[in-house]
Design a protein around this motif. Structure first.
Motif, PDB file in Angstrom:
ATOM      1  N   SER A  42      42.898  41.422  30.448  1.00  0.00           N
ATOM      2  CA  SER A  42      41.501  41.600  30.819  1.00  0.00           C
ATOM      3  C   SER A  42      40.849  41.896  29.348  1.00  0.00           C
ATOM      4  O   SER A  42      41.301  42.328  28.684  1.00  0.00           O
ATOM      5  CB  SER A  42      41.491  43.015  31.598  1.00  0.00           C
ATOM      6  OG  SER A  42      40.050  43.236  31.619  1.00  0.00           O
ATOM      7  N   VAL A  62      38.808  39.002  33.937  1.00  0.00           N
ATOM      8  CA  VAL A  62      40.290  38.677  34.084  1.00  0.00           C
ATOM      9  C   VAL A  62      40.731  37.497  34.617  1.00  0.00           C
ATOM     10  O   VAL A  62      40.076  36.887  35.222  1.00  0.00           O
ATOM     11  CB  VAL A  62      40.854  39.974  34.848  1.00  0.00           C
ATOM     12  CG1 VAL A  62      40.452  39.892  36.307  1.00  0.00           C
ATOM     13  CG2 VAL A  62      42.666  40.094  34.687  1.00  0.00           C
ATOM     14  N   ALA A  79      39.351  45.464  36.886  1.00  0.00           N
ATOM     15  CA  ALA A  79      38.408  44.775  35.633  1.00  0.00           C
ATOM     16  C   ALA A  79      36.840  44.899  36.416  1.00  0.00           C
ATOM     17  O   ALA A  79      36.007  45.235  35.594  1.00  0.00           O
ATOM     18  CB  ALA A  79      38.779  43.225  35.847  1.00  0.00           C
TER      19      ALA A  79
END
Length: 277
Positions: A42, A62, A79
């Motif tokens: 990420s 991500v 994320a």
């Protein structure tokens, strides 16, 4: 100007500069911001830190490769809940990447197996995998995030668009559909654009894709129409600095007779509206 696709160090592949150095190049070129992409982690935390320190609109996300658990709802929720705006379906671990002999994390260590990721219609019947894909798509819809197709095949991109439309996902980007992966034909790209997909063309294609020409990229740009998104996909040591690479792509397409105003929008307002809430 807003670049929707750029790579920086640290990364498993060599990059032209670290996050802050890439940010400095965009600031010097007068860009408002960019999307920081990595294939195996990420970028949300990195993007947030750089945005705060630089004043640029730096966005993270991500990519759903094996290093984050594949098509993993937990990675997506993490994320998006911490400010991420972009989810790429498998890139380096897509089955197309392996078939095309393009770089993968397993190239760094032969002890890693070569298993790959896919979605319907390629994915074998697997209730758990289908459930995870559905939850990932639901999370993208709920967070009004951007769904990018990654390096999946054309048939998988079509399936993802259908799923996105069914769920009300309004931000959908075909990741460089005319690149080696997925190598979609212009009529298919035009059809998906007509159905609501944004279409990415990258400077990397112009600079490095075998067999790619300016005229072929121009045909894709015409097929995309107002849903065209121009990006650098740069950061490689043998590419120009990312903003220079993107400017080179714009100039090349303008030389093919495309409207310079449309091209500037495709590298500025269009991707910025696509990505930012």
């Amino acid at each position: 100007m807003f670049d929707v696709h750029v790579h920086a160090a640290p990364d498993v592949l060599a990059r032209i500069g670290y996050d802050d150095q890439i940010g400095e190049s965009y600031a010097a070129a007068g860009y408002s911001g960019f999307v920081l992409k990595a294939h195996h982690e990420s970028t949300v935390g990195r993007a947030s830190a750089l945005s705060r320190s630089s004043g640029l609109e730096v966005v993270g996300g991500v990519a759903l490769n094996r290093a984050v658990g594949g098509i993993n709802p937990a990675a997506v929720l993490s994320a998006l809940s911490t400010g991420g705006r972009v989810v790429w379906f498998p890139t380096a671990d897509a089955h197309t990447q392996e078939s095309a002999h393009l770089p993968r994390l397993g190239d760094l260590d032969e002890r890693l197996d070569r298993s790959v990721l896919a979605v319907p219609p390629v994915l074998p019947a697997d209730d758990e995998a289908v459930k995870n894909i559905g939850l990932v798509l639901d999370l993208i819809a709920e967070h009004d995030a951007v769904l990018c197709t990654g390096h999946l095949s054309g048939a998988e991109c079509r399936w993802l668009l259908e799923q996105a439309l069914d769920r009300g996902i309004g931000r959908f980007l075909l990741t460089h559909p005319s690149y080696t992966v997925p190598d979609m034909a212009v009529p298919e790209i035009a059809e998906l654009a007509d159905r609501g997909a944004h279409v990415e063309i990258t400077a990397y294609q112009l600079l490095h894709q075998p067999g790619m020409t300016a005229s072929r990229l121009a045909a894709v740009a015409r097929a995309a129409g107002p849903r065209l998104v121009l990006a650098s996909d740069a950061g490689q040591p043998d590419s120009p600095q990312p903003p220079m690479a993107l400017n080179q792509l714009i100039d090349t397409l303008a030389g093919q007779g495309l409207d310079p105003g449309l091209l500037r929008d495709a590298a500025g307002d269009t991707p910025r509206r696509l990505v930012l809430p």
